[in-house]
Write a protein that holds these residues in place. Structure first.
Motif, short mmCIF file in Angstrom:
data_model
loop_
_atom_site.label_atom_id
_atom_site.label_comp_id
_atom_site.label_asym_id
_atom_site.label_seq_id
_atom_site.Cartn_x
_atom_site.Cartn_y
_atom_site.Cartn_z
N CYS B 248 0.91 -1.37 -0.02
CA CYS B 248 -0.21 0.02 0.03
C CYS B 248 0.89 1.15 -0.02
O CYS B 248 0.67 2.10 -0.78
CB CYS B 248 -0.94 0.08 1.20
SG CYS B 248 -2.34 -1.11 1.21
N ALA B 249 1.88 1.09 0.90
CA ALA B 249 3.00 2.55 1.00
C ALA B 249 3.31 2.73 -0.41
O ALA B 249 3.61 3.74 -0.99
CB ALA B 249 3.89 2.23 2.01
N ILE B 250 3.82 1.57 -1.09
CA ILE B 250 4.46 1.81 -2.32
C ILE B 250 3.50 2.26 -3.41
O ILE B 250 3.93 3.14 -4.17
CB ILE B 250 5.46 0.67 -2.73
CG1 ILE B 250 6.50 0.12 -1.67
CG2 ILE B 250 6.11 0.67 -4.08
CD1 ILE B 250 7.05 -1.12 -1.82
N LEU B 251 2.55 1.78 -3.31
CA LEU B 251 1.55 1.97 -4.43
C LEU B 251 1.27 3.28 -4.22
O LEU B 251 0.76 4.15 -5.08
CB LEU B 251 0.28 1.07 -4.49
CG LEU B 251 0.58 -0.36 -4.67
CD1 LEU B 251 -0.75 -1.09 -4.61
CD2 LEU B 251 1.19 -0.26 -6.10
N GLY B 265 -0.65 9.58 0.45
CA GLY B 265 -0.87 8.83 -0.72
C GLY B 265 -1.22 7.55 -0.14
O GLY B 265 -1.77 6.71 -1.14
N THR B 266 -0.87 7.17 0.83
CA THR B 266 -1.01 5.56 1.31
C THR B 266 -2.41 5.32 1.40
O THR B 266 -2.93 4.08 1.07
CB THR B 266 -0.46 5.55 2.87
OG1 THR B 266 1.08 5.82 2.70
CG2 THR B 266 -0.53 4.03 3.22
N ALA B 301 1.86 -4.45 -9.55
CA ALA B 301 1.43 -3.17 -9.24
C ALA B 301 2.69 -2.43 -8.75
O ALA B 301 2.99 -1.18 -9.05
CB ALA B 301 0.35 -2.95 -8.24
N ILE B 302 3.62 -2.96 -7.85
CA ILE B 302 4.64 -2.43 -7.23
C ILE B 302 5.83 -2.56 -8.49
O ILE B 302 6.30 -1.13 -8.72
CB ILE B 302 5.38 -3.39 -6.23
CG1 ILE B 302 4.29 -3.50 -5.08
CG2 ILE B 302 6.84 -3.07 -6.00
CD1 ILE B 302 5.04 -4.24 -3.93
N VAL B 303 5.83 -3.23 -9.26
CA VAL B 303 6.84 -3.19 -10.48
C VAL B 303 6.53 -2.01 -11.22
O VAL B 303 7.12 -1.29 -11.64
CB VAL B 303 7.01 -4.43 -11.12
CG1 VAL B 303 7.54 -4.18 -12.55
CG2 VAL B 303 7.63 -5.65 -10.63
N PHE B 304 5.13 -1.89 -11.73
CA PHE B 304 4.66 -0.88 -12.42
C PHE B 304 4.92 0.61 -11.89
O PHE B 304 5.62 1.33 -12.28
CB PHE B 304 3.25 -0.98 -12.62
CG PHE B 304 2.71 0.03 -13.40
CD1 PHE B 304 2.83 -0.29 -14.77
CD2 PHE B 304 1.67 0.97 -12.98
CE1 PHE B 304 2.00 0.70 -15.91
CE2 PHE B 304 1.13 1.76 -13.85
CZ PHE B 304 1.28 1.73 -15.28
N GLN B 305 4.55 0.52 -10.41
CA GLN B 305 4.73 1.87 -9.69
C GLN B 305 6.01 2.30 -9.81
O GLN B 305 6.57 3.62 -9.95
CB GLN B 305 4.07 1.67 -8.41
CG GLN B 305 4.27 2.89 -7.49
CD GLN B 305 3.43 3.98 -7.94
OE1 GLN B 305 2.51 3.67 -8.33
NE2 GLN B 305 3.89 5.32 -7.53
N VAL B 306 6.96 1.40 -9.36
CA VAL B 306 8.37 1.84 -9.28
C VAL B 306 9.09 2.00 -10.55
O VAL B 306 9.43 3.23 -10.73
CB VAL B 306 9.17 0.73 -8.63
CG1 VAL B 306 10.75 1.06 -8.60
CG2 VAL B 306 8.74 0.25 -7.14
N ARG B 307 8.93 1.45 -11.48
CA ARG B 307 9.01 1.78 -13.16
C ARG B 307 8.62 3.18 -13.32
O ARG B 307 9.59 4.22 -13.83
CB ARG B 307 8.55 0.87 -14.16
CG ARG B 307 9.16 -0.49 -14.07
CD ARG B 307 9.30 -1.23 -15.22
NE ARG B 307 9.84 -0.48 -16.51
CZ ARG B 307 10.89 -0.96 -17.07
NH1 ARG B 307 11.14 -2.27 -16.89
NH2 ARG B 307 11.49 -0.17 -17.94
#
Lengths: 324, 315
Positions: B248-251, B265-266, B301-307
């Protein structure tokens, strides 16, 4: 790294302290049960340690290069599950089934490598997250059932004994250990692993593509985890969707106890073997003492924290001595 | 026109995801866009919101807490024991909060004062806390019969879930702490450049320690609400919460590398996760598949968000 302090090689002190831990555990085992050092028990411990050591070989390479592979337990499960289901439900020859299991391990390792090296998600988050998905899929493949009783020739790799006291698992382990040690110490890939782990910027400046090295290291780790899973299935003659979950803490404890630094770039497979033996004996002792199962994880966790704490303190002391 | 465009650009991408998912799910089921379903979503998501915000604090400071799920479990159990002993609600909150604080303090002590890597410490303490939880309960859940305590999990006048109100208050407190207190600024300072913060006279060791203890305390308070909602304190309830909180935090846009992030944002991350989870039932994914699918979706989702955030950083 090999700096001499007052004539003593700086690597000796931590190694001695670790052998000390192993020694204390053996003595404790002997006090608990006099037959602890019997050939039978040692052989059993070696066989039990083998799966842990194989996992540890992969984990060591991953930690030296970049960071922990927290998905090792889940990839182990997946490797075992894929091999088992192909043999059991699809009548695939066991050699092909094993190859398929190992391939799945490599693919999952590559996925880890991609997330860590190319997307730059820290290893402990991406691998920790991946393990839930992988455990979930292992559960789906088995549909919650337990598979058991496999082909006799297949079981021989895990269950056979040669020369009465040496199990086939131990033989497989020795082969993998030798291969892993050669890979780390004698090949350019191994040296690149150490160099990327100790200082990625420096490695990049000397022309190493650290992303590819990390990728390969995690593929290697995935492969080893899957191999451990296959051996587990052959040894236990049954598989369910959570076989690997008990191994993750043990393998981390083994690697850290073996002197592989949590910050990377230092350590090796011989240390991991000592760590894995120590952890297996700890489990053996806990069995003898009938420690309730819900407390075993906690005991191993305390051991992990204590070893890393000891390691940190020893390192700090040595650093301050070097400066002084 | 350009103003509107700028405004649209300012809306995080994850908001559009949430809207698309809501539209898809409401087409699949005409029960989805009802007030009753909204109540259920609010109830389910509210505790996650607090735990995820605690995780956000830790991640902004450059750390990681894999033990939040187990802290949630232990605090839930101690508060349930307090309720069973007949202790009034405000003191039950105190019990939960203190348990969480102590657990977090153990993490903080080893990470900050002993210099252990956060992921080893918290992975280790996770097992230790679960061990304590199992010891305290003898491996069985503590069922709660006290009606007055169960009010926390009920709806106020059948309209607003009490759990959501309590958790939202905790969430607001965390936003205030982050934006308007020294502690909040220190979190960013430590995450951005711990060495620089230390050299400019900040007692980084103490504040780093305090971040983990604070995160533990907030999780402990959330545990009281969770226990009241579930009407039972289960020794394994916290399983996987730590990863969901981190996700959740990363998203929500918190970055793991450079002391960047925002508790505000969380809430989007927590909303997305809750909607996906409830949506899996709407589109009739069998329960056998749900764990694997949720895990896969979160990883993707994490991969997408970090990219995405890397691209933004470059552009």
């Amino acid at each position: 790294m090999n700096g001499k302090i007052k004539g003593i090689n700086s690597n000796i002190l931590p190694a001695v302290s670790r052998l000390g831990i192993l020694f204390i555990i053996i003595i404790m085992g002997c006090i608990i049960d006099p037959s602890f050092l019997s050939l039978r028990n040692i052989g059993n411990n070696l066989a039990n340690a083998s799966i842990l050591i194989i996992l540890g070989v992969g984990e060591t390479v991953a930690i030296i290069t970049n960071g922990p592979d927290l998905s090792a337990g889940s990839i182990m499960t997946m490797g075992g599950v894929v091999t088992a289901i192909l043999m059991k439900n699809y009548d695939v020859h066991f050699v092909l089934a094993i190859l398929a299991g190992l391939l799945v391990g490599c693919l999952l390792g590559a996925l880890n490598g991609y997330m860590i090296a190319y997307v730059k998600i820290p290893a402990f988050i991406s691998t920790y997250g991946l393990q839930w998905a992988v455990f979930g899929f292992a559960y789906i493949i088995l549909e919650g059932y337990v598979l058991y009783s496999f082909d006799e020739t297949f079981r021989f790799i895990g269950n056979g004994w040669i020369f009465k006291y040496i199990s086939m698992t131990t033989v497989c382990m020795l082969v993998i250990v030798v291969a892993g040690t050669l890979l780390l110490k004698k090949t350019t890939f191994g040296r690149k692993c150490y160099s990327v782990g100790s200082n990625a910027t420096q490695a990049a400046m000397s022309g190493i593509d650290s992303r590819r090295v990390v990728m390969k290291a995690f593929i290697f780790s995935g492969f080893m985890s899957a191999a451990a899973g296959v051996l587990y299935v052959a040894r236990m003659n049954s598989v369910q969707s959570d076989i690997g979950s008990a191994y993750l803490l043990n393998v981390l404890a083994a690697v850290y106890m073996g002197g592989t630094s949590a910050s990377g770039g230092e350590g090796g497979i011989p240390g991991t073997i000592i760590g894995a033996l120590a952890m297996t004996m700890v489990s053996n002792c806990m069995n003898l003492l009938a420690v309730p199962s819900e407390l075993r994880d906690a005991v191993i966790d305390i051991l992990i924290i204590l070893t890393v704490l000891l390691d940190t303190i020893v390192r700090k002391r040595m650093m301050s001595r070097k400066v002084g | 026109m350009t103003k509107i465009k700028k405004l649209i650009h300012k809306i995080p991408l994850i908001t559009w995801f949430i809207i698309v998912l809501i539209v898809v799910f409401s087409f699949r089921s005409d029960q989805y866009l009802t007030y009753r379903n909204l109540l259920v979503l609010l109830q389910q998501g509210s505790v996650l919101l607090v735990v995820a915000s605690a995780a956000t604090f830790v991640i902004i400071s450059g750390g990681l807490d894999l033990s939040l799920g187990s802290i949630l479990t232990v605090s839930g159990i101690t508060s349930a024991m307090a309720v069973t002993a007949g202790i009034p609600i405000p003191i039950v909150f105190l019990v939960g909060g203190i348990t969480g604080f102590l657990c977090g303090a153990v993490n903080g002590f080893f990470i900050s004062y002993c210099g252990l890597p956060p992921f080893i410490t918290t992975l280790g303490s996770q097992g230790i806390f679960y061990g304590i939880a199992l010891l305290l309960t003898n491996n069985e859940g503590i069922v709660i019969y006290d009606e007055s305590f169960l009010i926390l999990g009920a709806n106020i006048g059948g309209m607003i879930p009490m759990a959501f109100v309590c958790c939202f208050i905790l969430y607001i407190i965390m936003i205030i702490v982050q934006d308007y207190t020294r502690f909040g600024r220190y979190i960013y300072a430590i995450g951005g450049n711990a060495e620089g913060a230390r050299l400019s006279g900040l007692r980084t060791r103490f504040w780093k320690f305090f971040i983990y203890a604070f995160a533990g305390m907030m999780t402990g308070l959330a545990a009281v609400i969770l226990t009241s909602r579930l009407e039972v304190a289960d020794p394994l309830v916290g399983d996987r919460w730590e990863f969901e909180a981190i996700a959740c935090a990363i998203l929500g846009g918190t970055s793991m590398n450079i002391g960047k992030g925002d508790v505000k944002g969380t809430i989007l991350g927590a909303a997305l996760l809750t909607i996906i989870r409830s949506g899996m039932n709407v589109v009739r994914i069998p329960s056998l598949w749900q764990s694997a699918i949720l895990g896969t979706v979160l990883i993707l989702a994490i991969v997408f968000q970090v990219r995405l955030s890397l691209k933004e950083g470059r552009g």
